[in-house]
Design an enzyme around this catalytic site. Structure first.
Site, PDB file in Angstrom:
ATOM      1  N   SER A  50       0.859  -1.190   0.000  1.00 13.98           N
ATOM      2  CA  SER A  50       0.000   0.000   0.000  1.00 13.98           C
ATOM      3  C   SER A  50       0.897   1.243   0.000  1.00 13.98           C
ATOM      4  O   SER A  50       2.116   1.137   0.168  1.00 13.98           O
ATOM      5  CB  SER A  50      -0.870   0.006   1.253  1.00 13.98           C
ATOM      6  OG  SER A  50      -0.031   0.167   2.397  1.00 13.98           O
ATOM      7  N   ASP A  83      -1.077  -1.445  -4.055  1.00 15.42           N
ATOM      8  CA  ASP A  83      -2.453  -1.539  -3.559  1.00 15.42           C
ATOM      9  C   ASP A  83      -3.001  -0.129  -3.331  1.00 15.42           C
ATOM     10  O   ASP A  83      -2.338   0.702  -2.704  1.00 15.42           O
ATOM     11  CB  ASP A  83      -2.412  -2.335  -2.231  1.00 15.42           C
ATOM     12  CG  ASP A  83      -3.784  -2.710  -1.728  1.00 15.42           C
ATOM     13  OD1 ASP A  83      -4.698  -2.859  -2.553  1.00 15.42           O
ATOM     14  OD2 ASP A  83      -3.923  -2.892  -0.500  1.00 15.42           O
ATOM     15  N   HIS A  84      -4.195   0.130  -3.822  1.00 15.25           N
ATOM     16  CA  HIS A  84      -4.871   1.425  -3.615  1.00 15.25           C
ATOM     17  C   HIS A  84      -4.035   2.639  -3.992  1.00 15.25           C
ATOM     18  O   HIS A  84      -3.918   3.591  -3.198  1.00 15.25           O
ATOM     19  CB  HIS A  84      -5.364   1.558  -2.166  1.00 15.25           C
ATOM     20  CG  HIS A  84      -6.481   0.633  -1.840  1.00 15.25           C
ATOM     21  ND1 HIS A  84      -7.769   0.832  -2.259  1.00 15.25           N
ATOM     22  CD2 HIS A  84      -6.494  -0.539  -1.158  1.00 15.25           C
ATOM     23  CE1 HIS A  84      -8.535  -0.166  -1.849  1.00 15.25           C
ATOM     24  NE2 HIS A  84      -7.778  -1.024  -1.188  1.00 15.25           N
ATOM     25  N   GLY A 187     -10.328  -4.016   7.100  1.00 13.79           N
ATOM     26  CA  GLY A 187     -10.092  -3.992   8.540  1.00 13.79           C
ATOM     27  C   GLY A 187     -10.661  -5.170   9.300  1.00 13.79           C
ATOM     28  O   GLY A 187     -11.194  -6.127   8.720  1.00 13.79           O
ATOM     29  N   ARG A 266      -2.010  -9.347   9.778  1.00  7.43           N
ATOM     30  CA  ARG A 266      -1.733  -8.469  10.929  1.00  7.43           C
ATOM     31  C   ARG A 266      -2.133  -9.161  12.232  1.00  7.43           C
ATOM     32  O   ARG A 266      -1.424  -9.089  13.238  1.00  7.43           O
ATOM     33  CB  ARG A 266      -2.528  -7.170  10.810  1.00  7.43           C
ATOM     34  CG  ARG A 266      -2.142  -6.317   9.629  1.00  7.43           C
ATOM     35  CD  ARG A 266      -3.010  -5.073   9.573  1.00  7.43           C
ATOM     36  NE  ARG A 266      -2.583  -4.229   8.461  1.00  7.43           N
ATOM     37  CZ  ARG A 266      -2.935  -2.969   8.297  1.00  7.43           C
ATOM     38  NH1 ARG A 266      -3.735  -2.389   9.157  1.00  7.43           N
ATOM     39  NH2 ARG A 266      -2.512  -2.272   7.279  1.00  7.43           N
ATOM     40  N   ARG A 287      15.196 -11.926  16.547  1.00  9.00           N
ATOM     41  CA  ARG A 287      14.970 -13.051  15.628  1.00  9.00           C
ATOM     42  C   ARG A 287      13.972 -14.046  16.205  1.00  9.00           C
ATOM     43  O   ARG A 287      13.278 -14.737  15.453  1.00  9.00           O
ATOM     44  CB  ARG A 287      16.294 -13.756  15.313  1.00  9.00           C
ATOM     45  CG  ARG A 287      17.181 -12.918  14.423  1.00  9.00           C
ATOM     46  CD  ARG A 287      18.555 -13.499  14.322  1.00  9.00           C
ATOM     47  NE  ARG A 287      19.248 -13.516  15.612  1.00  9.00           N
ATOM     48  CZ  ARG A 287      20.550 -13.750  15.763  1.00  9.00           C
ATOM     49  NH1 ARG A 287      21.297 -13.989  14.696  1.00  9.00           N
ATOM     50  NH2 ARG A 287      21.112 -13.743  16.954  1.00  9.00           N
TER      51      ARG A 287
HETATM   52  P1  13P Z   1      -8.606  -6.833   4.692  1.00  7.05           P
HETATM   53  O1  13P Z   1      -8.563  -5.642   5.588  1.00  7.05           O
HETATM   54  O2  13P Z   1      -9.914  -7.545   4.782  1.00  7.05           O
HETATM   55  O3  13P Z   1      -7.465  -7.758   4.886  1.00  7.05           O
HETATM   56  O4  13P Z   1      -8.514  -6.294   3.174  1.00  7.05           O
HETATM   57  C1  13P Z   1      -7.291  -5.919   2.638  1.00  7.05           C
HETATM   58  C2  13P Z   1      -7.428  -5.218   1.325  1.00  7.05           C
HETATM   59  O5  13P Z   1      -8.464  -5.190   0.711  1.00  7.05           O
HETATM   60  C3  13P Z   1      -6.214  -4.574   0.805  1.00  7.05           C
HETATM   61  O6  13P Z   1      -6.447  -3.865  -0.368  1.00  7.05           O
HETATM   62  O1  G3H Z   2      -6.609  -1.689   1.840  1.00  5.65           O
HETATM   63  C1  G3H Z   2      -5.771  -1.316   2.631  1.00  5.65           C
HETATM   64  C2  G3H Z   2      -4.751  -2.230   3.165  1.00  5.65           C
HETATM   65  O2  G3H Z   2      -5.253  -2.983   4.224  1.00  5.65           O
HETATM   66  C3  G3H Z   2      -3.501  -1.486   3.489  1.00  5.65           C
HETATM   67  O3  G3H Z   2      -3.554  -0.821   4.702  1.00  5.65           O
HETATM   68  O4  G3H Z   2      -2.789   1.493   4.201  1.00  5.65           O
HETATM   69  O5  G3H Z   2      -2.648   0.553   6.521  1.00  5.65           O
HETATM   70  O6  G3H Z   2      -1.105  -0.252   4.726  1.00  5.65           O
HETATM   71  P1  G3H Z   2      -2.463   0.321   5.064  1.00  5.65           P
HETATM   72 ZN    ZN Z   3      -8.337  -2.858  -0.455  1.00  3.13          ZN
END
Ligand code: 13P
Ligand code: G3H
Ligand code: ZN
Length: 330
Positions: A50, A83-84, A187, A266, A287
């Site tokens: 992300s 991602d996003h 989430g 997570r 470790r």
């Molecule tokens: P979750 O929060 O359900 O793991 O989704 C993650 C997600 O969609 C990342 O783009």
């Molecule tokens: O969709 C979002 C992902 O769960 C990434 O989350 O922006 O906290 O890394 P983050």
């Molecule tokens: Zn997402």
């Protein structure tokens, strides 16, 4: 084998009728846990970062850790995906770093909170497609908005994807994969009771655009056992429901090919580290506890690779380079 374009991994998943987990990463242990699982079950891999992950790792670390995963696992197809992505600039940055796939989340404005209009979404997505395809880089778009704002991505208002709009969106933008809003959210707090996802939307979009792999965000299952471990060792998390594995399997049958998972990793890490310190209060070698976290990621990811059906498919095809992937777009 170099990093492969995500389009290849998803197109192959269409042929083989299975889903591929896309796992969010922020550090070496997450990557190693995922790679160990993939190697053991022979699964293709999508590692995704992300904008938060890029910031946390100063970007270059993600690039080089992904390169290390490739060097360590030359027999596995691995895609590195943004991602996003929230702007053309962010996508350009990822492409310059060597990402083989980017998501432009044009369902929201650059603040990743305010919903856009259909036209605004088309405009930004098209721009990213035009840029990325010149490099053979895959593009994922999104139509509709997910609920859940806990992790900073999302408007909090749900707008399920309209299948007719989706078909139009795919045609107008030229995207390689489409993320749908079918009732999930990001989430750990998704549903209070057994969720009902809009499977009809997946089927309708699939029928209109059978060649475009569909993506499901917010796909963590938030397993009760992981919440229990965290709470048993001093954590305080509410018990809620995530997306049951059976619902994901159903979604895969309807046409979903990429399944985004961050939260479950997570939770696994947090539980493993809490447990480790409770049981080993005098330990201070990183470790040991990072090792426990890595093991927990491996367990969770392995289960998903088997459940989504990507296990045993890593050797089905010859990997393409980005150079070769440019051929998709001529
Ligand atoms: P979750 O929060 O359900 O793991 O989704 C993650 C997600 O969609 C990342 O783009
Ligand atoms: O969709 C979002 C992902 O769960 C990434 O989350 O922006 O906290 O890394 P983050
Ligand atoms: Zn997402």
């Amino acid at each position: 084998m170099p990093l492969v374009p995500m389009k290849q991994i998803l197109d192959e998943a269409i042929k083989g009728n299975y889903g591929v987990g896309a796992f969010n990463v922020n550090n070496m242990e997450q990557i190693q846990g995922i790679m160990r699982a993939a190697k053991e079950v022979n699964s293709p891999v999508i590692i995704q970062a992300s904008r938060g992950a890029l910031k946390y790792t100063s970007m270059f670390y993600i690039k080089h850790m992904a390169a290390a995963a490739v060097e360590d696992n030359p027999e596995l197809p691995i895609a590195l995906h943004l991602d996003h992505g929230n702007s053309l600039e962010t996508c350009k940055q990822a492409i310059a770093l060597g990402f083989t796939s980017v998501m432009i989340d044009g369902s929201l404005k650059e603040d990743s909170k305010t919903p856009t209009t259909f036209e605004e979404n088309v405009e930004i997505t098209k721009e990213v497609v035009q840029y990325a395809h010149k490099f053979g880089v895959t593009v994922e778009g999104e139509l509709g908005t997910l609920g859940g704002i806990e992790d900073g991505v999302g408007s909090g208002k749900v707008k399920l994807t309209d299948p007719d709009e989706a078909a139009k969106f795919i045609k107008l933008t030229g995207i390689d994969a489409l993320a749908l809003a079918i009732g999930t959210s990001h989430g750990a707090y998704k549903f209070k009771a057994q969720p009902v996802l809009a499977m009809d939307i997946i089927s309708a979009v699939q029928a209109k655009a059978p060649k475009v792999p569909l993506v499901m965000h917010g796909s963590s299952s938030v397993p009760e056992e992981l919440i229990d471990i965290i709470n048993k060792y001093g954590g305080k998390l509410e018990h809620t429901m995530g997306v049951p594995i059976e619902s994901i399997q159903q979604a895969i049958k309807h046409g979903v090919r990429k399944i985004n998972v961050d939260t479950d990793g997570r939770l696994a890490i947090t539980g493993a580290i809490r447990k480790f310190f409770t049981e080993n209060p005098s330990e201070f070698d990183p470790r040991t506890f990072f090792g426990a976290a890595r093991e927990a990621v491996y367990q969770v990811v392995k289960g998903k690779m088997i459940a989504f059906g990507s296990a045993r498919h890593s050797g089905d095809y010859q990997p393409l380079t980005l150079e070769e992937a440019k051929g998709f777009y001529i």
